[in-house]
Design a protein around this motif. Structure first.
Motif, PDB file in Angstrom:
ATOM      1  N   ALA A 115       0.830  -1.208   0.000  1.00 24.20           N
ATOM      2  CA  ALA A 115       0.000   0.000   0.000  1.00 24.20           C
ATOM      3  C   ALA A 115       0.864   1.257   0.000  1.00 24.20           C
ATOM      4  O   ALA A 115       0.588   2.232  -0.719  1.00 24.20           O
ATOM      5  CB  ALA A 115      -0.934  -0.021   1.215  1.00 24.20           C
ATOM      6  N   VAL A 116       1.934   1.207   0.815  1.00 19.42           N
ATOM      7  CA  VAL A 116       2.836   2.358   0.830  1.00 19.42           C
ATOM      8  C   VAL A 116       3.519   2.512  -0.534  1.00 19.42           C
ATOM      9  O   VAL A 116       3.702   3.627  -1.041  1.00 19.42           O
ATOM     10  CB  VAL A 116       3.886   2.200   1.950  1.00 19.42           C
ATOM     11  N   ALA A 117       3.893   1.374  -1.154  1.00 19.07           N
ATOM     12  CA  ALA A 117       4.521   1.420  -2.475  1.00 19.07           C
ATOM     13  C   ALA A 117       3.580   2.002  -3.522  1.00 19.07           C
ATOM     14  O   ALA A 117       4.009   2.699  -4.448  1.00 19.07           O
ATOM     15  CB  ALA A 117       4.977   0.023  -2.880  1.00 19.07           C
ATOM     16  N   ASP A 118       2.291   1.698  -3.380  1.00 23.63           N
ATOM     17  CA  ASP A 118       1.320   2.289  -4.314  1.00 23.63           C
ATOM     18  C   ASP A 118       1.324   3.805  -4.212  1.00 23.63           C
ATOM     19  O   ASP A 118       1.245   4.519  -5.224  1.00 23.63           O
ATOM     20  CB  ASP A 118      -0.076   1.738  -4.031  1.00 23.63           C
ATOM     21  N   HIS A 119       1.400   4.289  -2.975  1.00 23.41           N
ATOM     22  CA  HIS A 119       1.488   5.741  -2.802  1.00 23.41           C
ATOM     23  C   HIS A 119       2.769   6.289  -3.433  1.00 23.41           C
ATOM     24  O   HIS A 119       2.761   7.351  -4.079  1.00 23.41           O
ATOM     25  CB  HIS A 119       1.443   6.091  -1.317  1.00 23.41           C
ATOM     26  N   ALA A 120       3.874   5.563  -3.233  1.00 26.23           N
ATOM     27  CA  ALA A 120       5.129   6.007  -3.842  1.00 26.23           C
ATOM     28  C   ALA A 120       5.032   6.003  -5.365  1.00 26.23           C
ATOM     29  O   ALA A 120       5.574   6.888  -6.044  1.00 26.23           O
ATOM     30  CB  ALA A 120       6.276   5.107  -3.381  1.00 26.23           C
ATOM     31  N   SER A 121       4.308   5.004  -5.902  1.00 24.37           N
ATOM     32  CA  SER A 121       4.112   4.965  -7.355  1.00 24.37           C
ATOM     33  C   SER A 121       3.367   6.193  -7.835  1.00 24.37           C
ATOM     34  O   SER A 121       3.698   6.778  -8.879  1.00 24.37           O
ATOM     35  CB  SER A 121       3.336   3.697  -7.744  1.00 24.37           C
ATOM     36  N   ILE A 122       2.348   6.566  -7.050  1.00 30.19           N
ATOM     37  CA  ILE A 122       1.587   7.761  -7.424  1.00 30.19           C
ATOM     38  C   ILE A 122       2.488   8.990  -7.419  1.00 30.19           C
ATOM     39  O   ILE A 122       2.426   9.843  -8.315  1.00 30.19           O
ATOM     40  CB  ILE A 122       0.391   7.946  -6.462  1.00 30.19           C
ATOM     41  N   ILE A 123       3.369   9.063  -6.425  1.00 29.86           N
ATOM     42  CA  ILE A 123       4.272  10.212  -6.352  1.00 29.86           C
ATOM     43  C   ILE A 123       5.191  10.238  -7.569  1.00 29.86           C
ATOM     44  O   ILE A 123       5.351  11.270  -8.232  1.00 29.86           O
ATOM     45  CB  ILE A 123       5.102  10.159  -5.055  1.00 29.86           C
ATOM     46  N   LEU A 124       5.807   9.087  -7.879  1.00 24.45           N
ATOM     47  CA  LEU A 124       6.714   9.051  -9.027  1.00 24.45           C
ATOM     48  C   LEU A 124       5.978   9.334 -10.332  1.00 24.45           C
ATOM     49  O   LEU A 124       6.482  10.049 -11.207  1.00 24.45           O
ATOM     50  CB  LEU A 124       7.402   7.689  -9.103  1.00 24.45           C
ATOM     51  N   GLN A 125       4.776   8.751 -10.445  1.00 19.26           N
ATOM     52  CA  GLN A 125       4.002   8.986 -11.667  1.00 19.26           C
ATOM     53  C   GLN A 125       3.602  10.451 -11.772  1.00 19.26           C
ATOM     54  O   GLN A 125       3.672  11.066 -12.849  1.00 19.26           O
ATOM     55  CB  GLN A 125       2.769   8.094 -11.677  1.00 19.26           C
ATOM     56  N   THR A 126       3.193  11.013 -10.638  1.00 16.82           N
ATOM     57  CA  THR A 126       2.816  12.430 -10.631  1.00 16.82           C
ATOM     58  C   THR A 126       4.020  13.303 -10.959  1.00 16.82           C
ATOM     59  O   THR A 126       3.921  14.274 -11.717  1.00 16.82           O
ATOM     60  CB  THR A 126       2.243  12.824  -9.258  1.00 16.82           C
ATOM     61  N   THR A 127       5.175  12.920 -10.380  1.00 20.60           N
ATOM     62  CA  THR A 127       6.389  13.679 -10.674  1.00 20.60           C
ATOM     63  C   THR A 127       6.709  13.640 -12.161  1.00 20.60           C
ATOM     64  O   THR A 127       7.042  14.664 -12.774  1.00 20.60           O
ATOM     65  CB  THR A 127       7.567  13.109  -9.869  1.00 20.60           C
ATOM     66  N   GLN A 128       6.611  12.428 -12.746  1.00 20.25           N
ATOM     67  CA  GLN A 128       6.879  12.305 -14.175  1.00 20.25           C
ATOM     68  C   GLN A 128       5.867  13.087 -14.994  1.00 20.25           C
ATOM     69  O   GLN A 128       6.207  13.748 -15.984  1.00 20.25           O
ATOM     70  CB  GLN A 128       6.860  10.821 -14.578  1.00 20.25           C
ATOM     71  N   THR A 129       4.594  13.018 -14.554  1.00 21.36           N
ATOM     72  CA  THR A 129       3.555  13.774 -15.268  1.00 21.36           C
ATOM     73  C   THR A 129       3.821  15.269 -15.187  1.00 21.36           C
ATOM     74  O   THR A 129       3.715  15.991 -16.195  1.00 21.36           O
ATOM     75  CB  THR A 129       2.171  13.450 -14.683  1.00 21.36           C
ATOM     76  N   LEU A 130       4.170  15.726 -13.983  1.00 20.62           N
ATOM     77  CA  LEU A 130       4.479  17.148 -13.829  1.00 20.62           C
ATOM     78  C   LEU A 130       5.703  17.531 -14.653  1.00 20.62           C
ATOM     79  O   LEU A 130       5.743  18.610 -15.256  1.00 20.62           O
ATOM     80  CB  LEU A 130       4.719  17.474 -12.349  1.00 20.62           C
ATOM     81  N   ARG A 131       6.709  16.615 -14.670  1.00 15.54           N
ATOM     82  CA  ARG A 131       7.891  16.894 -15.475  1.00 15.54           C
ATOM     83  C   ARG A 131       7.536  16.969 -16.961  1.00 15.54           C
ATOM     84  O   ARG A 131       7.979  17.866 -17.677  1.00 15.54           O
ATOM     85  CB  ARG A 131       8.942  15.815 -15.240  1.00 15.54           C
TER      86      ARG A 131
END
Length: 668
Positions: A230-246
């Motif tokens: 579950a924590v990894a899913d949150h981290a995935s969202i962060i990385l995906q969001t970071t990539q999306t923002l980038r």
């Protein structure tokens, strides 16, 4: 419920009160067990039930149920804590501002929730397929914090390849083919033994792996795996969001760049349209090159110079001009040559000239446009604008040539009527001359230019520019003729010849007639005979004076072959003798003719003894024959010698130096 009576006034304990106290303690124990299992021992519940009168069987069964409730309550409380942590993480995700800070906080929460020694996040690089440690919590080794896991190595690669969670209780006993010395050294530096890794995935991509580890051998329960997932899913969202923002930032930057490029292109296009309209107006208004230079300088914000084919400045705008635009360096000349070949505007990398565009029409070259420094760099559209302006400049030159050609035809017709001197047309000639601003009464001097037929128009145009407006220049009987008034100032004939030669890039011979004495047609005839004699002598690029050739032009044929045969038959044997013996018998013959066939005067002129001259005359008897001093042959030899000497002097001296025709037609 206990059926007891409590006295309002306490008294000393009695024998009947002891059981009641034990029951109260048992009830308190059961209440503590229901509240927190850590407050009572493992057998405290069954002992309390026995104290309350329950049988051993019932007490054991009830105690087991209480223990199950305790475990469930503990699980729910742990789950509540985990959910609270996940909720906090989700709230932080919603308020995402700094992805690195949120990732660091997320790894820290995993460290705290899992109750482990170390938590870290490795980010996956799809290009190299490496995993790079990005965030850690609880790490004490610098080498571990910068660890890179190569493809196919370590527990991390297994997680990435399978896209499933994996754990190992003792990493040192893990499959040897997965070990890597760099990974093993980093793990040893941290003292890690057991590891659990879960993938961070989104759609079909693996973003990385979230790890927790202990420094002792330990197994991980399914609940722990689920929690870390579950924590990894949150981290995935962060990385995906970071990539999306980038990606969004890159897209925004690209859009801004494209918008700026488009805006600059539109500005250049509008500027080009404005320049085009103004150039058209300049051509229609007939203002020459000055409006073209002004339009280009104003639109492009820089100095503009227009030079002719001889690199002479003919128009400028945006002053002051850089000195490099007045004296062209070799790189600028090379750029102009390249522009002539390609037909495009060419950038210049050095000096005060930044770009050039040649003025050409077909194979003809009229000059070039030079552009200096400006407030902005010239773009592709600006270069096309300069090329269009250069085309307009070439059209202007052709337009001026057409107008000049029409004027030249009119002046040539007037020149022909003037020199033909037909009495019946004299009044008409004077009327046409007045319309052109030419006063025929003051024209008393002529110049003849011997120029190839295809260059006569260009030569006449250049000659007109060099003389004043009241001179008459035209083409007549294969020559370019200029009639002018000597009283209005002297004419440097040699300089004039060089100017015309440079303008048409072809040798030019100038014939300077005798003073007019009022009869221009006769002066022209004499000058024309001299010009033909010059041609027969195969002389080019010279300034010849009619007086020097008058005796010969009056009596000799001007046919090249006939004149060459005359010179060859008369003194050719002497030239051959000198060439074969490296002698100068021809020099003695020339001096003998100049000194009236006197050996004594010839010896004095050559600074030789008379006997030496007599010996050379004897050799001339042998070469020319004994009768060469007879009157008839001596006359012919005298003409041939003087004409041959005159030709040699012209060839060597190019007209014997520059002569200036002064007032009255005399020369010096």
């Amino acid at each position: 419920m206990l059926d007891t009576e409590v006295s309002s006034i306490p008294g000393p304990p009695t024998a009947e009160g002891a059981p009641m106290k034990r029951k109260a303690q048992a009830i308190a124990t059961l209440l503590d067990a229901a509240h927190d299992s850590d407050l009572v021992g493992p057998t405290a519940v069954s002992d309390a039930l026995t104290a309350l009168g329950a049988s051993d069987h019932d007490a054991g069964e009830i105690a087991e149920r209480v223990h199950r409730s305790q475990r469930e309550l503990s699980r729910l409380r742990r789950r509540e804590h985990e959910l609270s942590a996940l909720f906090s993480s989700a709230r932080e995700l919603a308020e995402l501002r700094d992805s690195d800070a949120v990732l660091a906080r997320l790894v820290q929460r995993a460290h705290e929730m899992m109750g482990v020694d170390l938590a870290y996040l490795s980010e996956f690089d799809p290009d190299t397929r490496e995993l790079r440690v990005r965030e850690t919590s609880g790490s004490v080794s610098a080498s571990f914090q910068t660890l890179r896991v190569p493809p196919g190595r370590g527990l991390a690669s297994v997680v990435v390849e399978s896209r499933m969670p994996h754990w190992v209780a003792n990493y040192s006993a893990y499959a040897m083919e997965r070990h890597d010395s760099g990974i093993d050294d980093a793990v040893s530096a941290e003292g890690l033994v057991s590891l659990l890794g879960v993938p961070m995935v989104t759609y079909d991509d693996v973003l990385g792996v979230l790890f927790v580890a202990n420094r002792e051998e330990k197994s991980f329960s399914p609940e722990q795996v689920a929690l870390l997932t579950a924590v990894a899913d949150h981290a995935s969202i962060i990385l995906q969001t970071t990539q999306t923002l980038r990606d969004l930032q890159e897209s925004e930057d690209e859009s801004r760049t494209n918008l700026a490029t488009l805006t600059a292109h539109l500005v250049e296009r509008d500027r080009a349209n404005t320049v085009h309209q103004e150039l058209v107006q300049a051509v229609l208004a007939g203002g020459g090159f000055a409006p073209v230079a002004e339009t280009l300088a104003s639109a492009l914000g820089r100095a503009v110079a227009i030079v002719d084919a001889q690199d002479q400045l003919i128009a400028a705008a945006g002053l002051p001009l850089d000195p490099a635009m007045l004296a062209l360096a070799d790189p600028v000349r090379e750029a102009i040559a390249e522009s002539r070949r390609s037909g495009h505007c060419v950038a210049v990398a050095e000096g005060g000239v930044r770009a050039v565009a040649a003025l050409t029409a077909g194979s003809r070259h009229f000059g070039a446009m030079l552009l200096g420094d400006g407030a902005f760099e010239l773009g592709a559209v600006d270069f096309r604008t300069v090329e269009r302006a250069a085309q307009v400049g070439a059209l202007l030159e052709l337009q001026q040539e057409a107008a000049s050609g029409a004027d030249l035809r009119i002046r040539s017709e007037l020149m022909a009527d003037l020199l033909d001197d037909v009495p019946e047309r004299r009044a008409d000639v004077e009327r046409r001359a007045r319309r052109l601003g030419v006063d025929l009464q003051v024209l008393d001097s002529l110049l003849l230019l011997s120029v190839p037929g295809d260059q006569q128009t260009a030569a006449a145009r250049e000659l007109s520019r060099q003389l004043d407006d009241r001179a008459l220049v035209g083409e007549y009987r294969g020559f370019v003729v200029a009639a002018f008034a000597a009283s209005r100032g002297s004419v440097d004939v040699e300089r004039l010849r060089r100017q015309v030669t440079s303008a048409i890039q072809h040798p030019v011979s100038v014939i300077v007639p005798r003073p007019a004495s009022g009869a221009l047609p006769e002066v022209f005839q004499t000058a024309m005979r001299t010009a033909r004699l010059i041609t027969a002598l195969e002389l080019v690029d010279v300034t010849a004076h009619v007086d020097d050739f008058l005796p010969y032009s009056a009596i000799l044929d001007t046919d090249v072959r006939a004149l060459s045969a005359f010179l060859r038959d008369t003194i050719g044997a002497v030239r051959q003798y000198d060439a074969e013996r490296n002698a100068d018998l021809l020099g003695t013959l020339r001096a003998f003719v100049r000194n009236n066939a006197s050996p004594t005067r010839t010896a004095r002129a050559l600074n030789f003894h008379t006997n030496t001259i007599l010996q050379r005359l004897d050799r001339l008897d042998h070469v020319l024959g004994a009768s060469w001093r007879d009157d008839e042959r001596m006359f012919r030899i005298g003409i041939a010698v003087r004409l041959d000497e005159l030709r040699d002097r012209l060839r060597v001296g190019r007209g014997w130096g520059a002569r200036v025709v002064r007032a009255g037609g005399r020369s010096s």
